[in-house]
Motif scaffolding. Structure first.
Motif, short mmCIF file in Angstrom:
data_model
loop_
_atom_site.label_atom_id
_atom_site.label_comp_id
_atom_site.label_asym_id
_atom_site.label_seq_id
_atom_site.Cartn_x
_atom_site.Cartn_y
_atom_site.Cartn_z
N PHE A 483 29.61 -13.22 -42.65
CA PHE A 483 29.21 -12.19 -42.70
C PHE A 483 30.23 -10.97 -42.63
O PHE A 483 30.69 -11.08 -41.89
N LEU A 484 30.23 -10.04 -43.69
CA LEU A 484 31.39 -9.19 -43.52
C LEU A 484 31.01 -7.88 -42.84
O LEU A 484 30.04 -7.27 -43.12
N THR A 485 31.66 -7.72 -41.80
CA THR A 485 31.28 -6.90 -40.74
C THR A 485 32.69 -6.46 -40.07
O THR A 485 33.47 -7.23 -40.06
N SER A 486 32.48 -5.28 -39.18
CA SER A 486 33.43 -4.91 -38.42
C SER A 486 33.26 -5.23 -37.09
O SER A 486 34.28 -5.30 -36.29
N GLY A 487 32.24 -5.75 -36.71
CA GLY A 487 31.76 -6.56 -35.28
C GLY A 487 32.38 -7.88 -35.31
O GLY A 487 32.33 -8.45 -36.50
N SER A 488 32.80 -8.37 -34.29
CA SER A 488 33.07 -9.65 -34.02
C SER A 488 31.89 -10.66 -33.57
O SER A 488 30.87 -10.04 -32.99
N ALA A 489 31.98 -11.78 -33.77
CA ALA A 489 30.92 -12.77 -33.39
C ALA A 489 30.64 -12.84 -31.78
O ALA A 489 29.56 -12.93 -31.68
N SER A 490 31.43 -12.36 -31.22
CA SER A 490 31.24 -12.05 -29.79
C SER A 490 30.74 -10.81 -29.24
O SER A 490 30.57 -10.51 -27.96
N ASP A 491 30.55 -9.95 -30.27
CA ASP A 491 30.17 -8.68 -29.77
C ASP A 491 28.69 -8.67 -29.32
O ASP A 491 27.97 -9.52 -29.94
N PRO A 518 26.40 -7.60 -46.36
CA PRO A 518 27.03 -8.44 -47.20
C PRO A 518 27.66 -9.65 -46.74
O PRO A 518 27.71 -9.83 -45.41
N PHE A 519 27.72 -10.74 -47.27
CA PHE A 519 28.48 -11.80 -47.01
C PHE A 519 29.13 -12.54 -48.19
O PHE A 519 29.25 -12.09 -49.31
N GLN A 520 30.01 -13.54 -47.62
CA GLN A 520 30.77 -14.39 -48.82
C GLN A 520 30.97 -15.77 -48.48
O GLN A 520 30.97 -15.99 -47.33
N VAL A 521 31.17 -16.41 -49.58
CA VAL A 521 31.01 -17.96 -49.34
C VAL A 521 32.28 -18.49 -49.82
O VAL A 521 32.80 -18.09 -50.86
N LEU A 522 33.12 -19.05 -49.09
CA LEU A 522 34.29 -19.46 -49.17
C LEU A 522 34.36 -21.13 -49.22
O LEU A 522 33.59 -21.74 -48.16
N GLY A 618 24.18 -14.76 -38.10
CA GLY A 618 24.78 -13.18 -38.13
C GLY A 618 23.55 -12.55 -37.35
O GLY A 618 22.28 -12.98 -37.20
N GLY A 619 23.73 -11.23 -36.76
CA GLY A 619 22.92 -10.63 -36.25
C GLY A 619 23.40 -9.36 -35.89
O GLY A 619 24.32 -8.66 -35.78
N PHE A 620 22.21 -8.34 -35.53
CA PHE A 620 22.57 -7.19 -34.95
C PHE A 620 21.48 -6.73 -33.97
O PHE A 620 20.28 -7.24 -33.78
N ILE A 621 21.49 -5.67 -33.37
CA ILE A 621 20.56 -4.87 -32.38
C ILE A 621 20.16 -3.40 -32.87
O ILE A 621 21.06 -2.79 -33.33
N ALA A 622 18.89 -3.11 -32.80
CA ALA A 622 18.33 -1.84 -33.32
C ALA A 622 17.79 -1.46 -32.14
O ALA A 622 16.85 -2.14 -31.42
#
Length: 630
Positions: A483-491, A518-522, A618-622
């Motif tokens: 997942f392309l983001t400025s937040g880290s997985a430990s955020d 957005p996301f990218q597969v490698l 991935g995830g977020f809080i609203a």
């Protein structure tokens, strides 16, 4: 008078021990210098070991350096080798720069002492201590320090180096600093260096001080079979008088040293024009001459006017690492000392390489060549397009047409290809009407992430012009969906950006947040995977009853909405860059005046490519906050 009292206090315990030994009713075998021990085969009361300290000077000035020689012997006057002697200052204005050293085959260990400031002539007492066969032995040496006299000592020369103990064949930088009696640096002073004693050789014997009063040299340790002392001497002539400084260091064989690695460094050119670019290569090996793979090496400028373009490199399967350097524009022909440093298991390993920069401009003609690639990072077995552009900078600037340019790989795992895809190195092609020459590069297998350095060369008006470019090979341990983001997985707010908003105290209804994801597969070489179907669904339970979540794929995909659709899943196919994107709409009810409503959203992404299954989260809080009532 207070220093006499300090000396008396130091010697008093020794005298008391000696008196206690004389008054003992034992058989005479008690060792008064090591209570509880025995002398063993020596005359009664004779210590089994002796440690003698002799300063190089009996009188020194403030802020001066000097060597103290410690000699360790047994009762038969036989030198004791390979024994650690610890040094300290027990009285007086001085500092022990070297706090410990090993004895060589002559039982000699050298201490390096720097005197401090003093208002009156003062005694300094240096202590050496060692433990031999569980027996302690201590020795003392003394000298006097007097205030510096600017009239008598208009120049002070001091020496410093990275380490006072090195492994065989290792190189080190030594810096001589010249100052006048007022402690101001002396510039443009010629300094001569030599090996005064021990197995070592000077790589640079002459140097001039810079604006900081510093002159730099390189010394290379020899390869002795046993611990050996080396003394380096620096000499400068001021007003017809020679000013001399010395510094000691030891060469410790790898069989008894913690320094079990060696690193060598060489530059692609020993003489470069100002503003010219070149590269340096290091080779890192262990004590068994085996290459050290995957080790980070840091590059820096130890002395001189140059800039490091690639400050780090990772050693490849041969233990090699390469860095690009650019010479700057000195006022006169000058020397540059390049330094490489690696830290392995707590051991610092260094290598040095000298280069001379001339005042000649970058090529006698005013021809410029740049080298670029269509991508900065690649996986293994990936192609890169290289473009060299040759320009004549005479006014007006114009491209250099139909001129041969040669491409080659100077570092890293890669090969230059001809138009048919065959390996051909070096490969030469002529510039077109735009001054561009193009070739193809293919990265090769490498055990770790590493760098490729490519070189392009052309000759215009009998002058060779060179350019370099760096490309990173990226390896991963597995296939991955990022997942392309400025937040880290430990955020704690999730690894996507947190969404929050505030509504008025009298607001009634729901608040909708929209987030583009957005996301990218490698693959495992870091190469983007196009046309991969990625399934995305909401993975967390326990959501608020008033929460509404909508996943919206790109057209012609159909959105799904919680709590109406089950499962809450969409499919997004990656584009030519291995990227995909979707929208998540989260609607939260207004919580009431002075209240907060928070919801967490966790995505689960799954895909299969080339028989490899991938899973990523991935995830977020609203959060919506309602103002308090007035």
């Amino acid at each position: 008078m207070r220093y006499f009292n300090k000396v008396a206090l130091i010697l008093l315990p020794v005298l008391m021990l000696a008196l206690a030994g004389c008054g003992s009713s034992s058989s005479g075998k008690t060792d008064p210098f090591n209570p509880g021990g025995t002398v063993g085969g020596t005359t009664s009361g004779t210590p089994p070991y002796s440690l003698t300290l002799t300063p190089a000077k009996s009188a020194a000035f403030a802020n001066e350096q000097l060597i103290v020689t410690a000699v360790l012997k047994d009762a038969s006057n036989t030198p004791i080798a390979n024994q650690t002697v610890n040094f300290s200052i027990t009285a007086g204005p001085a500092t022990a720069v070297s706090t410990s050293a090993r004895t060589d085959s002559n039982g000699v260990a050298l201490a390096f002492v720097r005197t401090g400031a003093t208002a009156v002539t003062t005694n300094v007492i240096v202590q050496g201590a060692s433990t031999v066969n569980s027996k302690s032995v201590v020795g003392y040496g003394n000298f006097q320090v007097s205030p510096a006299d600017a009239n008598l000592n208009s120049t002070r020369l001091s020496l410093s180096m990275t380490s006072l103990a090195v492994s065989p064949n290792q190189e080190q930088v030594i810096i001589a600093t010249a100052k006048d009696g007022s402690n101001n640096p002396l510039a443009n002073l010629a300094v001569t260096f030599r090996v005064a004693a021990g197995p070592a050789s000077m790589v640079i014997t002459n140097s001039f001080t810079d604006a900081n009063g510093q002159a730099t040299t390189i010394v290379k340790a020899g390869n002795p079979a046993a611990v050996s002392n080396v003394i380096i001497e620096a000499t400068a002539t001021v007003g017809g008088n020679a000013v001399v400084a010395n510094i000691p260091f030891q060469v410790v064989p790898t069989t008894i040293s913690t320094v079990n690695y060696t690193m060598t460094m060489a530059a692609s050119k020993l003489v470069v024009d100002n503003n010219e670019e070149f590269f340096v290569a290091v080779t890192l090996k262990d004590s068994g001459a085996n290459p050290v793979v995957g080790q980070t090496v840091n590059f820096s400028i130890a002395s001189g006017e140059a800039a490091v373009i690639t400050p780090t490199a990772v050693t490849d399967s041969l233990g090699k690492g390469i860095a690009r350097i650019r010479a700057l524009n000195p006022a006169s022909t000058s020397a540059v000392i390049l330094q490489a440093l690696a830290t392995i298991d707590g051991t610092v390993v260094t290598a040095l390489a000298p280069v001379q920069i001339t005042t000649q401009p970058l090529s006698a003609s005013i021809i410029k060549m740049t080298l670029a690639s269509d991508k900065q990072t690649v996986g293994i077995n990936s192609d890169v397009i290289l473009t060299a552009t040759v320009t004549d900078l005479q006014s007006p600037p114009k491209p250099v047409q139909d001129n041969p340019v040669t491409f080659s790989v100077v570092g890293g795992s890669a090969n230059v290809l001809d138009p048919s895809g065959n390996i051909q190195e070096p490969f030469t092609v002529n510039t077109d009407s735009m001054g561009n020459a193009v070739c193809r590069l293919r990265s090769a297998a490498t055990p770790t992430s590493s760098s490729i350095i490519v070189k392009s060369t052309t000759t215009v008006n009998d002058k060779e012009v060179t350019a370099y470019h760096t490309i990173d090979i990226v390896r991963q341990n597995s296939y991955v969906i990022n997942f392309l983001t400025s937040g880290s997985a430990s955020d704690p707010s999730g690894n996507l950006n947190r969404l929050s908003g505030t509504v008025a105290f009298d607001f009634v209804g729901t608040v909708t947040f929209k987030q583009l994801v957005p996301f990218q597969v490698l693959d495992n070489n870091g190469i983007p995977l196009p046309n991969v179907a990625v399934a995305l669904e909401i993975s967390n339970t326990g959501r608020n009853l008033d929460t509404r979540i909508e996943l919206v794929p790109p057209l012609p995909g159909v959105p799904v909405v919680y709590p109406f659709d089950d499962p809450l899943k969409i499919t997004v196919r990656t584009d030519d860059h291995g990227m995909g994107i979707f929208t998540c709409n989260v609607s939260l009810a207004a919580p009431g005046a002075g209240m907060t409503n928070t919801e967490s959203v966790i995505y689960q992404a799954t895909a299969t490519s080339g028989g490899v299954s991938m899973l990523s989260y991935g995830g977020f809080i609203a959060t919506v906050t309602q103002d308090k009532a007035p």
